[in-house]
Design a protein around this motif. Sequence first.
Motif, PDB file in Angstrom:
ATOM      1  N   ILE A 107       0.831  -1.199   0.000  1.00 37.80           N
ATOM      2  CA  ILE A 107       0.000   0.000   0.000  1.00 37.80           C
ATOM      3  C   ILE A 107       0.869   1.253   0.000  1.00 37.80           C
ATOM      4  CG2 ILE A 107      -1.792   1.269   1.231  1.00 37.80           C
ATOM      5  CD1 ILE A 107      -2.580  -1.410   2.524  1.00 37.80           C
ATOM      6  N   GLY A 108       0.510   2.197  -0.880  1.00 35.08           N
ATOM      7  CA  GLY A 108       1.164   3.494  -0.933  1.00 35.08           C
ATOM      8  C   GLY A 108       0.173   4.595  -0.621  1.00 35.08           C
ATOM      9  N   SER A 109       0.532   5.818  -0.945  1.00 33.54           N
ATOM     10  CA  SER A 109      -0.329   6.962  -0.629  1.00 33.54           C
ATOM     11  C   SER A 109      -1.599   6.966  -1.480  1.00 33.54           C
ATOM     12  CB  SER A 109       0.437   8.264  -0.812  1.00 33.54           C
ATOM     13  OG  SER A 109       0.929   8.354  -2.138  1.00 33.54           O
ATOM     14  N   ASP A 110      -1.442   6.914  -2.786  1.00 28.71           N
ATOM     15  CA  ASP A 110      -2.596   6.902  -3.686  1.00 28.71           C
ATOM     16  C   ASP A 110      -2.528   5.715  -4.640  1.00 28.71           C
ATOM     17  OD1 ASP A 110      -0.475   7.727  -5.247  1.00 28.71           O
ATOM     18  OD2 ASP A 110      -1.577   9.337  -6.244  1.00 28.71           O
ATOM     19  N   ALA A 111      -1.739   4.713  -4.256  1.00 28.31           N
ATOM     20  CA  ALA A 111      -1.538   3.544  -5.112  1.00 28.31           C
ATOM     21  C   ALA A 111      -1.395   2.288  -4.265  1.00 28.31           C
ATOM     22  CB  ALA A 111      -0.286   3.729  -5.971  1.00 28.31           C
ATOM     23  N   LEU A 112      -1.658   1.161  -4.913  1.00 32.13           N
ATOM     24  CA  LEU A 112      -1.374  -0.116  -4.271  1.00 32.13           C
ATOM     25  C   LEU A 112      -0.812  -1.056  -5.319  1.00 32.13           C
ATOM     26  CD1 LEU A 112      -3.728  -2.525  -4.912  1.00 32.13           C
ATOM     27  CD2 LEU A 112      -5.070  -0.923  -3.592  1.00 32.13           C
ATOM     28  N   THR A 113      -0.059  -2.022  -4.853  1.00 29.16           N
ATOM     29  CA  THR A 113       0.513  -3.036  -5.732  1.00 29.16           C
ATOM     30  C   THR A 113       0.036  -4.391  -5.259  1.00 29.16           C
ATOM     31  OG1 THR A 113       2.478  -1.697  -6.182  1.00 29.16           O
ATOM     32  CG2 THR A 113       2.651  -4.072  -6.593  1.00 29.16           C
ATOM     33  N   ILE A 114      -0.494  -5.154  -6.200  1.00 27.27           N
ATOM     34  CA  ILE A 114      -0.897  -6.524  -5.919  1.00 27.27           C
ATOM     35  C   ILE A 114       0.171  -7.440  -6.494  1.00 27.27           C
ATOM     36  CG2 ILE A 114      -2.616  -8.315  -6.345  1.00 27.27           C
ATOM     37  CD1 ILE A 114      -4.705  -6.097  -6.689  1.00 27.27           C
ATOM     38  N   LEU A 115       0.708  -8.296  -5.645  1.00 28.21           N
ATOM     39  CA  LEU A 115       1.640  -9.332  -6.092  1.00 28.21           C
ATOM     40  C   LEU A 115       0.834 -10.618  -6.202  1.00 28.21           C
ATOM     41  CD1 LEU A 115       4.604  -8.570  -3.674  1.00 28.21           C
ATOM     42  CD2 LEU A 115       4.361  -7.823  -6.033  1.00 28.21           C
ATOM     43  N   TYR A 116       0.895 -11.248  -7.373  1.00 24.30           N
ATOM     44  CA  TYR A 116       0.134 -12.477  -7.566  1.00 24.30           C
ATOM     45  C   TYR A 116       0.886 -13.420  -8.491  1.00 24.30           C
ATOM     46  CZ  TYR A 116      -1.532 -10.257 -11.945  1.00 24.30           C
ATOM     47  OH  TYR A 116      -1.618  -9.639 -13.172  1.00 24.30           O
ATOM     48  N   THR A 117       0.489 -14.684  -8.429  1.00 24.01           N
ATOM     49  CA  THR A 117       1.032 -15.702  -9.319  1.00 24.01           C
ATOM     50  C   THR A 117      -0.046 -16.023 -10.335  1.00 24.01           C
ATOM     51  OG1 THR A 117       2.391 -16.587  -7.537  1.00 24.01           O
ATOM     52  CG2 THR A 117       2.020 -18.022  -9.437  1.00 24.01           C
ATOM     53  N   ASN A 118       0.338 -16.046 -11.610  1.00 23.96           N
ATOM     54  CA  ASN A 118      -0.650 -16.319 -12.648  1.00 23.96           C
ATOM     55  C   ASN A 118      -0.652 -17.793 -13.048  1.00 23.96           C
ATOM     56  OD1 ASN A 118       1.466 -16.682 -14.505  1.00 23.96           O
ATOM     57  ND2 ASN A 118       1.216 -14.667 -15.425  1.00 23.96           N
ATOM     58  N   HIS A 119      -1.469 -18.116 -14.011  1.00 25.92           N
ATOM     59  CA  HIS A 119      -1.636 -19.491 -14.483  1.00 25.92           C
ATOM     60  C   HIS A 119      -0.377 -20.060 -15.131  1.00 25.92           C
ATOM     61  CE1 HIS A 119      -2.600 -16.694 -17.663  1.00 25.92           C
ATOM     62  NE2 HIS A 119      -2.334 -17.629 -18.544  1.00 25.92           N
ATOM     63  N   GLU A 151       1.351  -5.837 -10.053  1.00 17.96           N
ATOM     64  CA  GLU A 151       0.532  -4.866 -10.770  1.00 17.96           C
ATOM     65  C   GLU A 151       0.244  -3.712  -9.826  1.00 17.96           C
ATOM     66  OE1 GLU A 151      -2.975  -4.706 -14.044  1.00 17.96           O
ATOM     67  OE2 GLU A 151      -2.025  -6.586 -13.485  1.00 17.96           O
ATOM     68  N   THR A 152       0.649  -2.509 -10.254  1.00 19.85           N
ATOM     69  CA  THR A 152       0.471  -1.308  -9.462  1.00 19.85           C
ATOM     70  C   THR A 152      -0.690  -0.502 -10.021  1.00 19.85           C
ATOM     71  OG1 THR A 152       2.803  -1.257  -8.857  1.00 19.85           O
ATOM     72  CG2 THR A 152       1.589   0.823  -8.679  1.00 19.85           C
ATOM     73  N   PHE A 153      -1.545  -0.051  -9.119  1.00 18.84           N
ATOM     74  CA  PHE A 153      -2.751   0.698  -9.469  1.00 18.84           C
ATOM     75  C   PHE A 153      -2.689   2.066  -8.807  1.00 18.84           C
ATOM     76  CE2 PHE A 153      -3.597  -3.800  -9.086  1.00 18.84           C
ATOM     77  CZ  PHE A 153      -4.301  -4.109 -10.251  1.00 18.84           C
ATOM     78  N   VAL A 154      -2.751   3.121  -9.603  1.00 18.26           N
ATOM     79  CA  VAL A 154      -2.794   4.489  -9.088  1.00 18.26           C
ATOM     80  C   VAL A 154      -4.245   4.952  -9.188  1.00 18.26           C
ATOM     81  CG1 VAL A 154      -1.959   6.853  -9.352  1.00 18.26           C
ATOM     82  CG2 VAL A 154      -0.438   4.915  -9.866  1.00 18.26           C
ATOM     83  N   PHE A 155      -4.769   5.461  -8.080  1.00 21.77           N
ATOM     84  CA  PHE A 155      -6.173   5.847  -8.000  1.00 21.77           C
ATOM     85  C   PHE A 155      -6.339   7.349  -8.158  1.00 21.77           C
ATOM     86  CE2 PHE A 155      -5.806   1.808  -5.972  1.00 21.77           C
ATOM     87  CZ  PHE A 155      -6.967   1.143  -6.324  1.00 21.77           C
ATOM     88  N   GLY A 156      -7.377   7.727  -8.902  1.00 24.44           N
ATOM     89  CA  GLY A 156      -7.748   9.123  -9.053  1.00 24.44           C
ATOM     90  C   GLY A 156      -8.657   9.550  -7.917  1.00 24.44           C
TER      91      GLY A 156
END
Length: 118
Positions: free
Chosen positions: A81-93, A100-105
Amino acid sequence: MLSRPFAEGFASDWLAAWNDRDIERILSHYGEDIVFHSPRIAKVLGNQASSVFGKSALRDYWTKALGLAPQLFFELDDILIGSDALTILYTNHREELVAETFVFGPEGKVVRSIAAYR
């Protein structure tokens, strides 16, 4: 700063939407002006693109990508978790570790997302 409950709820719903292959539910997390960056874009689209701009283009890209990966499945490894972003660490198929980092408006939707693979 984003809260841990928000991040966990987002990650849970985002992963479930992908695992259910529900494109509209996936897209519900994103703003109309989303910019998505991924090294997979060029491979899926068959060009040199590294980014997709706008929700409509993202829908087209992910619809094609889902069609190419009927076995797609994501398993959560961690959430950062960051200030206006979060990163999900995951294992794919493919057994790849993905960040994957998501920046929120200001409206609480993702406005920029960046995927990175091991």
